[in-house]
Scaffold this motif. Structure first.
Motif, short mmCIF file in Angstrom:
data_model
loop_
_atom_site.label_atom_id
_atom_site.label_comp_id
_atom_site.label_asym_id
_atom_site.label_seq_id
_atom_site.Cartn_x
_atom_site.Cartn_y
_atom_site.Cartn_z
N ALA A 158 0.84 -1.21 0.00
CA ALA A 158 0.00 0.00 0.00
C ALA A 158 0.87 1.25 0.00
CB ALA A 158 -0.94 -0.01 1.20
N ARG A 159 1.95 1.25 0.76
CA ARG A 159 2.87 2.41 0.78
C ARG A 159 3.44 2.66 -0.61
NH1 ARG A 159 4.75 4.14 5.75
NH2 ARG A 159 6.69 4.87 4.83
N GLY A 160 3.92 1.61 -1.25
CA GLY A 160 4.48 1.78 -2.59
C GLY A 160 3.44 2.22 -3.60
N ARG A 161 2.24 1.67 -3.49
CA ARG A 161 1.16 2.04 -4.41
C ARG A 161 0.71 3.48 -4.16
NH1 ARG A 161 -1.85 -3.78 -3.68
NH2 ARG A 161 -0.54 -4.92 -5.17
N LEU A 162 0.69 3.91 -2.91
CA LEU A 162 0.36 5.31 -2.61
C LEU A 162 1.40 6.24 -3.23
CD1 LEU A 162 -0.78 5.10 1.11
CD2 LEU A 162 -2.14 5.97 -0.81
N ARG A 163 2.65 5.90 -3.09
CA ARG A 163 3.71 6.72 -3.69
C ARG A 163 3.52 6.80 -5.21
NH1 ARG A 163 7.54 4.39 0.38
NH2 ARG A 163 8.23 6.18 1.59
#
Length: 180
Positions: A158-163
């Motif tokens: 989720a962190r990578g996708r948010l970025r």
């Protein structure tokens, strides 16, 4: 189902959005739709969207982590059901495709959901070996232990996708990785 290689984390009506400024001011339904592309839990998406505006990417990532840690078993199951097992590039050797398919099938038969792993920061050429090693190592877990590991991987994804959604640097997906 979402496939792990993120081709476009942003719904068609949102593409080209100017990052965090767009996210902070978008209608709740649009923000939640974009967030659902990052994590398939409706509760997670609603919670992250409800706490807008975020002063910076780090605040958004912290809120994402907090919402991820608070997922119920049903919320986690919903998010895991939205994931799909990664496939290899069509040019990979047939034996590699077979090995990966067999490993994914064994994992899904054991745990009931797709294998999730965050590979941000790992060169693409190493992805098949990392996925196979991850599956093989995690097949020995008890169901509760693996659910916890999968939840951690979902938070990292989720962190990578948010970025990616916000157009930020997508070098790493770990919780201690500063935004660039």
């Amino acid at each position: 189902m979402r496939s792990p290689p993120l081709s476009s984390p942003i719904p068609a009506q949102v593409r080209g959005a100017p990052g965090l400024a767009w996210f902070n001011t978008a209608p709740a339904a649009a923000a939640e739709a974009a967030l659902l592309e990052c994590c398939g839990s409706r509760r997670w998406a609603h919670r992250v969207a409800a706490h807008r505006p975020y002063p910076d990417l780090e605040a958004l990532l912290a809120a994402s982590d907090e919402a991820g840690y608070d997922l119920s078993q049903a919320d986690l199951a919903e998010a895991l059901a939205d994931e799909a097992s990664a496939d290899l590039h069509h040019g990979a050797p047939p034996a590699a495709h077979l090995a990966l398919r067999a490993a994914h099938a064994a994992y899904e038969a054991t745990f009931g959901y797709a294998f999730v792993i965050c590979l941000d920061g790992i060169p693409a050429a190493e992805h098949p070996a990392q996925v196979l090693a991850g599956i093989r190592g995690r097949l020995g877990h008890e169901k509760d232990e693996e659910r916890s590991v999968a939840a951690d991987e979902l938070r990292r994804l989720a962190r990578g996708r948010l970025r990616a959604m916000l157009g930020a640097d997508l070098t790493f997906c770990g919780p201690d990785t500063p935004a660039r």
